[in-house]
Write an enzyme that holds these catalytic residues in place. Structure first.
Site, PDB file in Angstrom:
ATOM      1  CD  GLU A 129      33.434  44.366  42.881  1.00  0.00           C
ATOM      2  OE1 GLU A 129      34.467  45.045  42.746  1.00  0.00           O
ATOM      3  OE2 GLU A 129      32.423  44.774  43.467  1.00  0.00           O
ATOM      4  CG  ASP A 178      67.990  12.807  47.643  1.00  0.00           C
ATOM      5  OD1 ASP A 178      68.534  12.338  48.645  1.00  0.00           O
ATOM      6  OD2 ASP A 178      67.909  12.191  46.565  1.00  0.00           O
ATOM      7  CG  ASN A 186      35.462  48.466  42.460  1.00  0.00           C
ATOM      8  OD1 ASN A 186      36.082  49.494  42.701  1.00  0.00           O
ATOM      9  ND2 ASN A 186      34.769  47.818  43.376  1.00  0.00           N
TER      10      ASN A 186
END
Length: 953
Positions: free
Chosen positions: A306, A348, A769
Site C-alpha cells: 500500500e 543539438d 505494511n
C-alpha cells in the site's frame, strides 16, 4: 483586391517573389508603411502576432489524474472490499483498514501535485519575462510598437541588436546579417540580401527573408511583414508541437504493468485461499463467512504494498530536489527515472555542445601557425605554436598585426558586466576583440588608433575596410574579408617586422593555408593593411571623400584566422562518460555538415571515418531507410525541424529510449516526442522549455550526464524498495496461506479453539505494511550508490523493474520468512511439529507476528543488492538504520503497551520470546547470503569463460 491573408496563403510565395510585387500584394507603400487605421483593421482581422500557448490543465483535472494510476486503483478496490467486510461485520467502530489506505492514497496525490507545482515555478523562474518591441513605419513615420501588434503589410525597420518580430520579405539590406540559430540551428549569422530566390530552398537558405524569433547581429534593413503569429515559421513549429503525441515514460509503463500484475495476483491469491479455508476448515456460521471475507481483505492488503505509490512519489521527489541542486529542473516526477533508462541522447550542436560564441582558434601567417586557447567571449587563453608558449619573434609580431587590424576594422563591442563577458554586434567581429585580449600588447597598441573613414562590407565585395589615424599622424587602411578575395587586393606580404613582395610562390602558399583551414571546418577571414599617406589632405586632416574602394589596392597581406563556435570544455569528458555507460550520443544540427563533423570528432562522438548525413538525404528516405540510417549515423546536419522529429521517431521504433536536448524553437517538436526532452534554461526559448520535461538551468551538457547517473541510482533504489516490500509481502501472504492449510499439522487448530484459526490478523498485516515496512522502504529510496551505475549499459525498453531473477529471490525469501514465522509459532504451542510449547495461541501468534516483522526488517539489508552481500557498505545508509531501529521500537510498543495490545490483538512477550524471535528472524539473512554467494560464483565462472574466449591481442 486580394487580402494579405489570402495572398500569402494561396497566391504567392514571398520567398520567390520580387520585393516590389510583395509590397503590391500586401497592399503597402514601402516608403510610408501602413496607416494607423489600416494597421488596426488588420490587427482585428489577423489577431495578435503571438503563438498559442499551451493551456494549463485545471486543478481538478490534475487532481483526478493522480488517481488514474493502476496501483492507486488497486488500493481503491482494497478500500471498497474493506468497507464491504466492515459493513457485513456490523459496521461497529471505525473502518481502520479503509481509513489508513485512503490516507495513503491522498498523501500520494498531494506529494505529486506539490512537487509538480514546484517544478513549474522553477521553470517559470528561468524565463526572462520581457515583452519584445519592433520598429515599424506607419503613416510615413518611424514608430516602436509591441511585436504582438505587428500585422501583415507592416514595414519592419531593422537595426543591429533588434529581435525580428515577424516573418518578412526584405526590400532593403545594408551589410545585414541575422542570427538564426534559434530557428534553424545555424551557428553563424546568415548574410541577407534583397535578391529574389527563383527556386524552392530550405529555411536556412532563404536569404531574402527574415523570420520571427531571430536577431539582427549586424547591419540594417527594411522588410515587409508577410505572416504573423501561428502563420510564421515559428508558428509552424508550434503547430507541429501541438500535433506531437507525448508518450508515457518507461517508469509510468512499469508502474502500470506492476499494478496490473499485482491486481491479478491479489485476485488469484484471495480466491485460492478463501476456497482453501472453506475446504480445509469449513464455514459453519455467518461469523465464519465474515472471517473468510476479512481474510480475503487481509491477503489483498498483504499482496499489495500500500505504501508503494507514496514511497515512489517521495523517492522521485527527493531525486528531483537533488537534481535541481545540480541545475537540472525536472517538470514531472515520472521523468526522473527516464534519463537513467536513456540509451540515446540526441543533442543539438549550437549552444548545447558548443558555446554559441564564435571564437578565433587559429592564426596562420607567413611564419607559421598560432593556436589560441580559451573559449567564449572571455578574453583569456594561451597563445601557442606547435604546443609551446608563443614567445617574442616574427610569428608573434605577425599574429599581433593580424588580430590588431581585425579588432580595429570592427564594429562590435566587448564588455564585462557582472562578471560575464558580453558582446554587441556581429559575433565574428567580436572574436577579434576577444583574441586581442589573449595576445599581450595587441589591445594596447590598437588603442593608439582612431577611425576616420569606412568602406562597409557588402555581399558583392565580401570585404570591408576602415581608415585610421595613429597618434603620430600616420594614416592606415585596414581591411578584412573573404581571404581569397582579399588576397587579390594584396601585392605585398608581412614577414615578421618586414614587408616583402607577394610573389606567385608566396601567394600559392597563402591560398593553401586558407584551404587547409576550410577543410578543418573553420570559417576563415583574411586580414590586410597598408600605410595611406595619400589620404591626408592639406593640413594633415583626413579627406573622407577620397577614401573609397580604390583605397583597397596595394595592400599588405598579414594572414588569415580560423573561427569556429568551439565545443564547451566540459562536454567531451561528459560524452566519454556517457559512452562508458552504454549511451549513444547523436548530434542533430542545422549547421553545415563539415562544421558538424569537425565538432563531433573533437568531442569524440564520431571517429575520423565518421561522416554527417545531411537533411537533404533524409528527405529521400522512407521510414525503413531512415531506421537503417539511425543505427549507424551519429551526426545529422543541415536538418529541418521535421527531420529531427523523424529521427527521434525512428530511434524509438528501433526500441531506443531517447533523450533529446535543444534550445531553439526548431527543437521543440522533437523534444516533446522524445522520451525525455531537455531544454536549455538560459539560451532556450519559452516554446522549447514548455515542450521539454526537463530544463537545464546552467545549459551545461555535463549536467545531463549527472542527471543520467541520478536517474540510474533512482531506478536502482526503486528496485531495492520494491524488492524489500515484495520480500516482506510475499512472506506475509505465504504465512497466511500455509498457516491456514497446515493449521492442524502446526498445532494451530488445537490451540486456537473453535472457529477459523488465522496465523495473522488483518490489522497486524496492515501494521506491517504501513508502519514497519514503509520507513525502511523510504530509506532505501535514498540509498547511496554502492556500485558504479555508469559502468553498465542502460536497461532495455522491455526490461522490467521486477525481472525473473528478482521474482525467484522474492519467492525464495518469502518462503523462508513464512517457514520461520510458522515454526516460531509452533515452538511456543503444545503439539505440532515441535512439541514442548506451553503458550496460548494469542501469545504464539504475537511471537510469529514479531518474527515476521524482524525478518522483514532484516531483509531490508538483503534487498540493497541482488548479488552483493548485505554486509557490503553496511553502515553507508544512516537513514535505513534509523528506520529499522524506529520500526523495532514500534514493534516493541505494539506488543507491550496495553492500548496497542487491544487494537492489534497482541500479548506481552518474555525475554525468551524476544530472543527466539530475533534468532529465527536472522535465518533469512544467512539463507539469502548463501543464495547470493551461489549467484556470484556462477557469474564469476561466466566472466572467466568469456575472458578466455577472447583471443589475445
Amino acid at each position: 483586391m486580394t487580402s494579405p491573408r489570402e495572398a500569402s496563403a494561396d497566391t504567392f510565395d514571398p520567398v520567390r517573389t520580387d520585393a516590389a510585387d510583395v509590397a503590391r500584394v500586401m497592399g503597402v507603400d514601402p516608403e510610408r508603411g501602413l496607416t494607423s487605421d489600416e494597421a488596426s483593421a488588420r490587427l482585428a482581422e489577423h489577431g495578435p502576432n503571438e503563438l498559442r500557448s499551451a493551456v494549463r490543465s485545471p486543478l481538478w483535472r490534475r487532481v483526478v489524474a493522480q488517481f488514474t494510476d493502476p496501483l492507486i486503483l488497486l488500493l481503491v478496490a482494497a478500500v471498497v472490499i474493506s468497507l464491504i467486510a466492515w459493513i457485513i461485520e456490523g459496521a461497529e467502530g471505525w473502518p481502520i483498514d479503509a481509513i489508513v489506505i485512503v490516507a495513503i492514497i491522498l498523501l500520494n496525490a498531494a506529494l505529486s501535485l506539490v512537487q509538480e507545482s514546484r517544478a513549474e515555478r522553477a521553470v517559470a523562474a528561468l524565463a526572462v519575462m520581457t515583452q519584445a518591441h519592433s520598429a515599424v513605419l506607419r503613416d510615413g513615420e518611424l514608430h516602436t510598437v509591441p511585436s504582438s501588434d505587428l500585422v501583415p503589410g507592416d514595414v519592419l525597420v531593422l537595426a543591429e541588436g533588434d529581435q525580428v518580430g515577424a516573418d518578412a520579405r526584405l526590400f532593403r539590406a545594408n551589410s545585414l546579417r541575422v542570427a538564426e540559430a534559434s530557428l534553424t540551428g545555424e551557428s553563424e549569422a546568415v548574410e541577407k540580401r534583397v535578391d529574389t530566390i527563383d527556386a524552392k530552398v530550405p529555411l536556412g537558405d532563404r536569404f531574402d527573408m527574415v523570420h520571427k524569433g531571430t536577431a539582427v547581429s549586424r547591419g540594417t534593413g527594411r522588410a515587409i511583414v508577410t505572416t504573423t503569429g501561428m502563420s510564421t515559421e515559428m508558428g509552424a513549429i508550434a503547430t507541429m508541437l501541438d500535433e506531437t503525441v507525448e508518450e508515457p515514460t518507461p517508469l509510468q509503463d512499469e508502474v502500470a504493468h506492476l499494478g496490473r500484475m499485482l491486481g491479478r495476483i491479489v485476485v488469484i491469491i484471495a480466491i485460492v485461499v478463501m476456497i482453501t479455508v472453506a475446504l480445509v476448515q469449513g464455514i459453519g456460521s455467518p461469523a465464519d463467512l465474515v472471517t473468510v471475507l476479512l481474510l480475503g481483505v487481509s491477503l489483498a492488503v498483504a499482496a499489495v504494498p500500500e505504501g508503494l505509490p507514496a514511497i515512489l512519489s517521495l523517492v522521485l521527489a527527493l531525486g528531483v530536489q537533488r537534481m535541481a541542486k545540480r541545475n537540472a529542473v525536472v517538470k514531472k516526477l515520472s521523468s526522473v527515472e527516464t534519463l537513467g533508462s536513456a540509451s540515446v541522447i540526441c543533442t543539438d550542436k549550437t549552444g548545447t555542445l558548443t558555446t554559441n560564441q564564435m571564437t578565433i582558434q587559429r592564426i596562420v601567417t607567413a611564419s607559421g601557425t598560432v593556436d589560441l586557447g580559451g573559449v567564449g567571449y572571455a578574453p583569456m587563453g594561451r597563445a601557442t605554436s606547435k604546443g609551446l608558449e608563443l614567445g617574442e619573434g616574427p610569428l608573434l609580431a605577425e599574429a599581433q598585426i593580424v588580430i590588431g587590424v581585425g579588432s580595429l576594422a570592427n564594429d562590435a563591442q566587448l564588455a564585462e558586466r557582472d562578471g560575464m563577458w558580453e558582446i554587441e554586434g556581429d559575433p565574428t567581429e567580436a572574436a577579434f576583440l576577444v583574441a586581442a585580449g589573449k595576445l599581450a600588447g595587441t589591445a594596447e597598441e590598437a588603442a593608439h588608433y582612431g577611425r576616420v573613414g569606412e568602406v562597409p562590407f557588402s555581399s558583392e565585395r565580401k570585404m570591408m575596410s576602415t581608415a585610421h589615424r595613429h597618434e603620430n599622424g600616420d594614416l592606415v587602411v585596414l581591411s578584412k574579408g573573404a581571404p581569397d578575395v582579399l588576397l587579390r587586393h594584396c601585392t605585398r606580404l608581412q614577414v615578421g617586422t618586414e614587408i616583402v613582395p607577394l610573389d606567385p610562390v608566396r601567394r600559392a602558399r597563402c591560398l593553401a593555408d586558407m584551404e587547409a583551414l576550410s577543410e578543418e571546418a573553420f570559417r576563415t577571414l583574411g586580414v590586410a593593411y597598408r600605410l595611406a599617406p595619400e589620404l591626408a589632405a592639406t593640413g594633415g586632416a583626413p579627406d573622407a571623400a577620397s577614401f573609397d574602394e580604390s583605397s583597397e589596392e596595394g595592400l599588405v597581406y598579414a594572414g588569415v584566422v580560423g573561427i569556429i563556435d568551439p565545443p564547451r570544455p566540459e562536454v567531451r569528458p561528459a560524452i566519454a562518460e556517457a559512452h562508458a555507460a552504454g549511451i549513444r550520443i547523436i548530434m542533430i544540427t542545422g549547421d553545415h555538415p563539415a562544421t558538424a563533423s569537425r565538432i563531433a570528432r573533437d568531442l569524440g562522438i564520431i571517429d575520423e571515418e565518421g561522416i554527417a548525413l545531411p537533411g537533404a538525404r533524409i528527405d529521400g528516405m522512407d521510414e525503413h531507410q531512415l531506421r537503417d540510417a539511425v543505427r549507424t549515423v551519429s551526426v545529422f546536419a543541415r536538418v529541418a525541424p521535421e527531420h529531427k522529429l523523424r529521427i527521434v521517431d525512428a530511434l524509438q521504433a528501433e526500441g531506443q529510449i531517447v533523450a533529446m536536448t535543444g534550445d531553439g524553437v526548431n527543437d521543440a517538436p522533437a523534444l516533446k516526442s522524445a522520451d525525455i526532452g531537455i531544454a536549455m534554461g538560459i539560451a532556450g526559448t519559452e516554446v522549447t522549455k514548455e515542450a521539454a520535461k526537463m530544463v537545464l538551468a546552467d545549459d551545461d551538457f555535463a549536467t545531463i550526464v549527472h542527471a543520467v547517473r541520478e536517474g540510474r541510482v533512482i531506478f536502482d533504489n526503486i528496485r531495492k524498495f520494491l524488492r524489500y516490500l515484495l520480500y516482506s509481502n510475499m512472506g506475509e501472504v505465504l504465512t497466511v496461506f500455509f498457516g491456514v492449510v497446515f493449521a492442524g499439522v502446526l498445532g494451530f487448530t488445537e490451540a486456537g479453539g473453535d472457529g477459523l484459526v488465522l496465523p495473522l490478523l488483518a490489522t497486524q498485516i496492515l501494521w506491517m505494511n504501513l508502519v514497519t515496512d514503509s520507513g525502511p522502504a523510504l530509506a532505501m529510496g535514498v540509498d547511496p550508490e554502492i556500485d558504479d551505475v555508469m559502468t553498465r549499459p542502460p536497461r532495455g525498453i522491455h526490461d522490467r523493474a521486477i525481472d525473473s531473477g528478482m521474482w525467484i529471490g522474492i519467492g525464495t525469501t518469502g518462503l523462508v520468512i513464512s517457514v520461520i514465522t510458522l515454526l516460531t509459532m509452533d515452538i511456543f504451542l503444545p503439539g505440532g511439529l515441535i512439541p514442548g510449547g506451553t503458550n496460548s495461541f494469542d501469545t504464539a501468534r504475537t511471537a510469529g507476528f514479531t518474527t515476521l516483522v524482524f525478518a522483514g526488517l532484516l531483509t531490508a539489508f538483503n534487498a540493497r543488492s541482488a548479488t552483493s552481500s548485505a554486509f557490503r557498505a553496511l553502515f553507508a545508509n544512516r537513514w535505513l538504520w534509523g528506520a529499522v531501529v524506529l520500526a523495532v521500537l514500534l514493534q516493541i510498543a505494539v506488543v507491550s503497551l496495553p492500548p496497542l495490545q487491544v487494537a492489534f490483538s497482541t500479548q506481552s512477550l518474555s525475554l525468551e520470546h524476544w530472543l527466539v524471535c530475533a534468532g529465527m528472524a536472522s535465518v533469512v539473512v544467512w539463507v539469502e547470503e548463501l543464495r547470493k554467494l551461489g549467484i556470484r560464483m556462477i557469474e564469476g565462472r561466466r566472466a572467466d569463460a568469456s575472458a578466455q574466449a577472447v583471443p589475445a591481442g
